[in-house]
Design a protein around this motif. Structure first.
Motif, PDB file in Angstrom:
ATOM      1  N   LEU A 254       0.832  -1.203   0.000  1.00 21.19           N
ATOM      2  CA  LEU A 254       0.000   0.000   0.000  1.00 21.19           C
ATOM      3  C   LEU A 254       0.869   1.257   0.000  1.00 21.19           C
ATOM      4  N   ALA A 255       0.622   2.122  -0.972  1.00 17.00           N
ATOM      5  CA  ALA A 255       1.296   3.416  -1.029  1.00 17.00           C
ATOM      6  C   ALA A 255       0.285   4.511  -0.680  1.00 17.00           C
ATOM      7  N   VAL A 256       0.564   5.276   0.367  1.00 15.87           N
ATOM      8  CA  VAL A 256      -0.310   6.372   0.773  1.00 15.87           C
ATOM      9  C   VAL A 256       0.283   7.681   0.247  1.00 15.87           C
ATOM     10  N   ILE A 257      -0.542   8.436  -0.473  1.00 20.57           N
ATOM     11  CA  ILE A 257      -0.078   9.653  -1.157  1.00 20.57           C
ATOM     12  C   ILE A 257      -0.847  10.843  -0.577  1.00 20.57           C
ATOM     13  N   PRO A 258      -0.178  11.729   0.162  1.00 16.56           N
ATOM     14  CA  PRO A 258      -0.864  12.855   0.819  1.00 16.56           C
ATOM     15  C   PRO A 258      -1.135  13.996  -0.166  1.00 16.56           C
ATOM     16  N   VAL A 259      -2.138  13.798  -1.002  1.00 12.57           N
ATOM     17  CA  VAL A 259      -2.303  14.588  -2.220  1.00 12.57           C
ATOM     18  C   VAL A 259      -2.644  16.055  -1.969  1.00 12.57           C
ATOM     19  N   SER A 260      -3.159  16.405  -0.804  1.00 16.69           N
ATOM     20  CA  SER A 260      -3.515  17.808  -0.561  1.00 16.69           C
ATOM     21  C   SER A 260      -2.413  18.579   0.166  1.00 16.69           C
ATOM     22  N   PHE A 261      -1.298  17.923   0.475  1.00 15.23           N
ATOM     23  CA  PHE A 261      -0.237  18.548   1.263  1.00 15.23           C
ATOM     24  C   PHE A 261       1.010  18.766   0.406  1.00 15.23           C
ATOM     25  N   VAL A 262       1.652  19.924   0.547  1.00 14.41           N
ATOM     26  CA  VAL A 262       2.908  20.161  -0.171  1.00 14.41           C
ATOM     27  C   VAL A 262       4.088  20.316   0.790  1.00 14.41           C
ATOM     28  N   CYS A 263       3.839  20.230   2.100  1.00 12.77           N
ATOM     29  CA  CYS A 263       4.882  20.234   3.124  1.00 12.77           C
ATOM     30  C   CYS A 263       4.544  19.173   4.167  1.00 12.77           C
ATOM     31  N   GLU A 264       5.566  18.760   4.900  1.00 12.41           N
ATOM     32  CA  GLU A 264       5.347  17.809   5.983  1.00 12.41           C
ATOM     33  C   GLU A 264       4.886  18.544   7.240  1.00 12.41           C
ATOM     34  N   HIS A 265       3.994  17.917   7.987  1.00 14.24           N
ATOM     35  CA  HIS A 265       3.606  18.394   9.315  1.00 14.24           C
ATOM     36  C   HIS A 265       2.930  17.254  10.045  1.00 14.24           C
ATOM     37  N   SER A 266       2.171  17.541  11.099  1.00  9.79           N
ATOM     38  CA  SER A 266       1.669  16.462  11.945  1.00  9.79           C
ATOM     39  C   SER A 266       0.745  15.509  11.197  1.00  9.79           C
ATOM     40  N   GLU A 267       0.003  16.012  10.213  1.00 13.73           N
ATOM     41  CA  GLU A 267      -0.908  15.143   9.461  1.00 13.73           C
ATOM     42  C   GLU A 267      -0.165  14.082   8.658  1.00 13.73           C
ATOM     43  N   THR A 268       1.060  14.381   8.252  1.00 16.39           N
ATOM     44  CA  THR A 268       1.837  13.397   7.492  1.00 16.39           C
ATOM     45  C   THR A 268       2.812  12.646   8.387  1.00 16.39           C
ATOM     46  N   LEU A 269       3.594  13.368   9.168  1.00 17.81           N
ATOM     47  CA  LEU A 269       4.658  12.739   9.950  1.00 17.81           C
ATOM     48  C   LEU A 269       4.142  11.931  11.128  1.00 17.81           C
ATOM     49  N   TYR A 270       3.032  12.362  11.707  1.00 15.98           N
ATOM     50  CA  TYR A 270       2.487  11.584  12.829  1.00 15.98           C
ATOM     51  C   TYR A 270       1.282  10.750  12.395  1.00 15.98           C
ATOM     52  N   GLU A 271       0.281  11.407  11.839  1.00 14.98           N
ATOM     53  CA  GLU A 271      -0.959  10.691  11.530  1.00 14.98           C
ATOM     54  C   GLU A 271      -0.732   9.585  10.496  1.00 14.98           C
ATOM     55  N   LEU A 272      -0.127   9.943   9.352  1.00 13.87           N
ATOM     56  CA  LEU A 272       0.075   8.937   8.300  1.00 13.87           C
ATOM     57  C   LEU A 272       1.221   7.990   8.620  1.00 13.87           C
ATOM     58  N   ASP A 273       2.349   8.531   9.069  1.00 16.92           N
ATOM     59  CA  ASP A 273       3.534   7.691   9.270  1.00 16.92           C
ATOM     60  C   ASP A 273       3.442   6.825  10.518  1.00 16.92           C
ATOM     61  N   VAL A 274       3.073   7.432  11.643  1.00 14.01           N
ATOM     62  CA  VAL A 274       3.094   6.710  12.921  1.00 14.01           C
ATOM     63  C   VAL A 274       1.777   5.975  13.163  1.00 14.01           C
ATOM     64  N   GLN A 275       0.677   6.721  13.250  1.00 12.07           N
ATOM     65  CA  GLN A 275      -0.604   6.103  13.573  1.00 12.07           C
ATOM     66  C   GLN A 275      -1.052   5.104  12.510  1.00 12.07           C
ATOM     67  N   TYR A 276      -1.100   5.548  11.272  1.00 13.86           N
ATOM     68  CA  TYR A 276      -1.638   4.689  10.213  1.00 13.86           C
ATOM     69  C   TYR A 276      -0.623   3.656   9.752  1.00 13.86           C
ATOM     70  N   GLY A 277       0.662   3.958   9.920  1.00 15.72           N
ATOM     71  CA  GLY A 277       1.678   2.944   9.652  1.00 15.72           C
ATOM     72  C   GLY A 277       1.540   1.767  10.600  1.00 15.72           C
ATOM     73  N   LYS A 278       1.308   2.078  11.875  1.00 13.56           N
ATOM     74  CA  LYS A 278       1.089   1.023  12.873  1.00 13.56           C
ATOM     75  C   LYS A 278      -0.203   0.268  12.580  1.00 13.56           C
ATOM     76  N   LEU A 279      -1.248   0.998  12.216  1.00 12.28           N
ATOM     77  CA  LEU A 279      -2.526   0.364  11.892  1.00 12.28           C
ATOM     78  C   LEU A 279      -2.371  -0.605  10.720  1.00 12.28           C
ATOM     79  N   ALA A 280      -1.673  -0.176   9.680  1.00 11.48           N
ATOM     80  CA  ALA A 280      -1.473  -1.028   8.505  1.00 11.48           C
ATOM     81  C   ALA A 280      -0.741  -2.314   8.879  1.00 11.48           C
TER      82      ALA A 280
END
Length: 314
Positions: A254-280
């Protein structure tokens, strides 16, 4: 010599742990995002920010104690300045934390600009993001009784170079194996009511994804939404629920693509990487990849340059 001021607009993020609560207060005080009755909005925003800051602090500790968004936006501004040259002056205007819009305007006035171009780092238009940033600029503009001409770039969700920048980032992350991945595009959610009122954000997200997928005809994909922040109904499906659904369908790569974001912040570095990475991982997905945001990808910076020059040329 005439000089055009480029107001590069972004959300902003806390630059220290101490900045989390005031950043959240500024965010929840914005009526474009949270529709609390205006007479009580600021007191309620203060209470919410105090409560959420304690929990949010843990996210930022994992991220290194701050959001990298300001640093990355400044790099984008520097890259765009190099591309545009001395006839332009680029300044960063953050909506909820330093450098604020008024700081950006002051900087550009000191540079002696004759006009302003408002350039949001939100590729898809929403009144909650681009609209709010525009509103804040004009509040400052009126307060300072400025007379310079102002032009706006509302959205660029379908700009060819913006699309190609995403294609490049996806292929860089996944390599030659990209055809074996399911693509999950994740965008920041919005209250459903705002979309029903005519906000084009969701349709523009869908068009962006459609254009990206023209480069990946062999890959399956879907769109989901993340980062709900209030109890009203938000647009769905939610990203975490979509990950669970895909796992049940047997998706292993699974490749997750944060299509509405052009910079990193908590929605990408924590929510997608940490929380959802663990969930996956818990759901049995063997290869979970999160494609990085565009940041100062040369194709993206070239897209911004083209947008500016198009406005200048009329």
């Amino acid at each position: 010599m005439k000089k055009t001021g480029i107001v590069l607009m972004n959300m902003g993020g806390p630059d220290s742990l101490d900045a989390i609560q005031p950043f959240l207060y500024n965010l929840f005080s914005d009526h474009n995002i949270i529709r609390i009755p205006r007479p009580i909005q600021k007191p309620v925003a203060w209470i919410i920010s105090k409560v959420r800051a304690k929990k949010t602090e843990e996210y930022y500790k994992i991220m290194g104690g701050k959001s990298p968004q300001t640093e990355q936006t400044l790099k984008q501004a520097e890259a765009l300045q190099r591309e545009l040259g001395e006839d332009f002056a680029v300044a960063v205007a953050m909506r909820y934390w330093h450098p604020f819009t008024e700081e950006a305007v002051d900087k550009l006035i000191e540079e002696g600009v004759d006009s302003f171009i408002l350039l949001p780092l939100y590729p898809q238009y929403s009144k909650t993001t681009t609209g709010s940033s525009f509103q804040e600029f004009f509040n400052v503009y009126r307060k300072k009784q400025l007379k310079q001409e102002v032009k706006q770039i509302d959205s660029y969700h379908n700009h060819p170079l913006y699309i190609k920048a995403w294609v490049e980032n996806i292929k860089d992350e996944l390599g030659e194996d990209y055809k074996n991945f399911y693509f999950l595009f994740s965008a920041h959610s919005l209250p459903e009511k705002i979309i029903k009122e005519g906000d084009p954000y969701k349709k523009q997200i869908e068009e962006t994804v459609k254009l990206i997928m023209e480069y990946f005809p062999d890959n399956r994909h879907s769109i989901a939404y993340q980062s709900k922040v209030s109890p009203v109904k938000w647009i769905q499906p939610f990203t975490d629920e979509e990950i669970q659904r895909l796992a049940r369908e047997g998706i292993k790569k699974l490749a997750v693509i944060p299509v509405s974001f052009v910079c990193e912040h908590s929605e990408t570095l924590y929510e997608l990487d940490v929380q959802y990475g663990k969930l996956a991982e818990e759901e049995g997905i063997k290869d979970y990849r999160r494609v990085k945001t565009l940041q100062d990808n040369p194709l993206f910076i070239s897209a911004l340059k083209e947008l500016v020059l198009k406005v200048v040329d009329g």
